[in-house]
Design an enzyme around this catalytic site. Structure first.
Site, PDB file in Angstrom:
ATOM      1  N   GLU A 195       0.852  -1.199   0.000  1.00  0.00           N
ATOM      2  CA  GLU A 195       0.000   0.000   0.000  1.00  0.00           C
ATOM      3  C   GLU A 195       0.882   1.242   0.000  1.00  0.00           C
ATOM      4  O   GLU A 195       2.096   1.141   0.189  1.00  0.00           O
ATOM      5  CB  GLU A 195      -0.846   0.030   1.285  1.00  0.00           C
ATOM      6  CG  GLU A 195      -2.291  -0.409   1.118  1.00  0.00           C
ATOM      7  CD  GLU A 195      -3.165   0.642   0.430  1.00  0.00           C
ATOM      8  OE1 GLU A 195      -2.656   1.695  -0.013  1.00  0.00           O
ATOM      9  OE2 GLU A 195      -4.377   0.381   0.319  1.00  0.00           O
ATOM     10  N   ASN A 211      -5.564   4.948   7.908  1.00  0.00           N
ATOM     11  CA  ASN A 211      -5.579   4.052   6.751  1.00  0.00           C
ATOM     12  C   ASN A 211      -4.885   4.588   5.507  1.00  0.00           C
ATOM     13  O   ASN A 211      -4.335   3.815   4.738  1.00  0.00           O
ATOM     14  CB  ASN A 211      -7.032   3.707   6.413  1.00  0.00           C
ATOM     15  CG  ASN A 211      -7.141   2.567   5.446  1.00  0.00           C
ATOM     16  OD1 ASN A 211      -6.553   1.523   5.689  1.00  0.00           O
ATOM     17  ND2 ASN A 211      -7.851   2.770   4.355  1.00  0.00           N
ATOM     18  N   ASN A 271     -10.015   6.415   2.359  1.00  0.00           N
ATOM     19  CA  ASN A 271      -9.042   5.908   1.399  1.00  0.00           C
ATOM     20  C   ASN A 271      -8.528   7.003   0.494  1.00  0.00           C
ATOM     21  O   ASN A 271      -8.181   8.076   0.983  1.00  0.00           O
ATOM     22  CB  ASN A 271      -9.640   4.708   0.654  1.00  0.00           C
ATOM     23  CG  ASN A 271      -8.897   3.437   1.013  1.00  0.00           C
ATOM     24  OD1 ASN A 271      -7.676   3.444   1.093  1.00  0.00           O
ATOM     25  ND2 ASN A 271      -9.614   2.363   1.248  1.00  0.00           N
ATOM     26  N   ASP A 298     -10.169   2.020  -3.791  1.00  0.00           N
ATOM     27  CA  ASP A 298      -9.131   2.090  -2.759  1.00  0.00           C
ATOM     28  C   ASP A 298      -8.271   3.335  -2.996  1.00  0.00           C
ATOM     29  O   ASP A 298      -8.734   4.447  -2.818  1.00  0.00           O
ATOM     30  CB  ASP A 298      -8.340   0.770  -2.765  1.00  0.00           C
ATOM     31  CG  ASP A 298      -7.557   0.550  -1.484  1.00  0.00           C
ATOM     32  OD1 ASP A 298      -7.166   1.543  -0.857  1.00  0.00           O
ATOM     33  OD2 ASP A 298      -7.301  -0.607  -1.107  1.00  0.00           O
TER      34      ASP A 298
END
Ligand SMILES: *[C@@H]1O[C@H](CO)[C@@H](O)[C@H](O)[C@H]1NC(C)=O
Ligand SMILES: *[C@@H]1O[C@H](CO)[C@@H](O)[C@H](O)[C@H]1NC(C)=O
Ligand SMILES: *[C@@H]1O[C@H](CO)[C@@H](O)[C@H](O)[C@H]1NC(C)=O
Length: 341
Positions: A45, A135, A186, A239
């Site tokens: 990520e 996140n 996100n 995402d």
């Protein structure tokens, strides 16, 4: 085949060999060529490119690692944090340290110090909700951090409406709530002229936009740019997100193995690319000309059967010849980061 040979040793972080495999002509309507790391990550990520040192950073969320790949020396470094999920890595202006998001906290990370002594605390988010996770995060044109949280996660399910979107700026770096509630904060990016903020709360299954006041860091006039329901079944969620030099936004579609390019003014999908995996997590532009599209992927909660069918799940992909390129990303402004205790 495109072997990138890595030679460098330092006992404070691990150097792993990485070979990028080069592939040409997948199908006529796809990107012409791509490379992928032969290392796979549990859940890669937060890819981010530092143009000043031609280096790509990303994290492996579940392994709690920060990775860097220097394009000039081909040196790949891994730093294990060992303090909980690591979701964010961001370069800091005029510093060799990095901003990292670990659990529900932001820290400044020093490559040269071992383990979690590498971390210098900056701020905590969603206080009182210790299972929440910071996140995804990004920096605006004034060097402020923007990032959001997600609630408690079981398997692939996250509790709704427990998170928030925050900004953080000097001199006190106290998190300021900008949007609440959110479920899985996100992708976030600004239009090239900084008047619009594009935003993804994954569970909303929408790409949204806000008017953005850069000076004050205010967002207003929330509206929808794209409803995922109009294109995909309910499993697919949006995402990570980035923007190209033409002002079009790019989104990684989790559980669908696709990235899409969207014209936010006409609210239409203009390009769509399939990758040989299903869990596409995020994307950014990198390379000397900012025209490599770098896509991170995951193998989180995959069955052995699925993994057999998707041996490249969890790789970092580098796509070439996308017909456009990116813009320079902003670095976090934190004075004296190198000496911050
Ligand atoms: C990646 O390639 C290097 C060099 O060939 C090799 O040493 C390493 O074991 C490979 N890693 C994996 C996970 O295949
Ligand atoms: C950059 O950092 C160095 C050392 O931390 C400091 O001496 C210098 O003043 C900084 N430069 C700018 C432009 O902030
Ligand atoms: C800023 O960019 C957005 C997105 O492309 C566009 O819709 C808007 O008209 C632009 N605003 C100005 C003042 O140019």
């Amino acid at each position: 085949m495109y072997p990138w040979v890595i030679v460098a040793i330092c006992h404070l972080y691990f150097i792993k060999p990485v070979v990028l495999y080069h592939v040409t002509h997948i199908t006529p309507n796809q990107f012409n060529t791509f490379e992928y790391t032969n290392l796979t990550f549990s859940h890669a990520e937060s890819p981010v490119w530092d143009p000043d040192i031609q280096t790509l950073y990303w994290v492996d969320v579940l392994q709690q690692d920060v990775h860097s790949l220097d394009y000039r020396t081909k040196q790949h470094k891994v730093k294990h944090i060992n303090y909980g999920e690591v979701n964010i890595v961001i370069p800091i202006k005029n510093s060799s340290r990095l901003l990292v998001g670990v659990r529900n906290e932001l820290h400044i990370m020093d490559w040269t110090r071992p383990g979690d002594s590498a971390l210098r605390f900056v701020a905590a988010f969603d206080q009182g909700l210790p299972d929440n996770i910071l996140n995804e995060g990004i920096v605006d044109a004034l060097g402020r951090f923007w990032g959001g949280t997600k609630g408690h996660q079981h398997g692939n399910d996250v509790v709704w409406d427990e998170g928030a979107l925050y900004s953080l700026e000097p001199p006190h770096f106290v998190p300021q709530i900008r949007l609440k509630p959110v479920s899985i904060s996100n992708g976030l990016v600004w239009s090239l002229n900084n008047t619009i903020m594009y935003y993804i709360d994954s569970l909303s299954r929408r790409i949204e936009a806000f008017d953005f006041n850069l000076e004050r860091g205010h967002i207003s006039r929330r509206r929808t740019i794209l409803e995922l329901d109009e294109y995909w079944d309910t499993e697919v969620i949006a995402d990570g997100m980035t923007i190209d030099k033409d002002g079009f936004i790019w989104i990684a579609l989790m559980f669908h193995g696709c990235i899409v390019r969207i014209n936010p003014d006409t609210r239409t999908i203009v390009e769509r690319y399939k990758l040989p995996v299903t869990l596409t997590t995020s994307l950014t532009w990198g390379g000397p000309n900012l025209d490599d599209l770098i896509v991170t992927t995951s193998r989180r909660n995959m069955s052995p059967d699925t993994l057999k069918k998707q041996p490249l799940a969890g790789s970092v992909f580098i796509l070439h010849n996308m017909g456009t390129s990116g813009v320079r990303e902003h670095k976090f402004v934190f004075n004296n980061a190198d000496t911050y205790k």
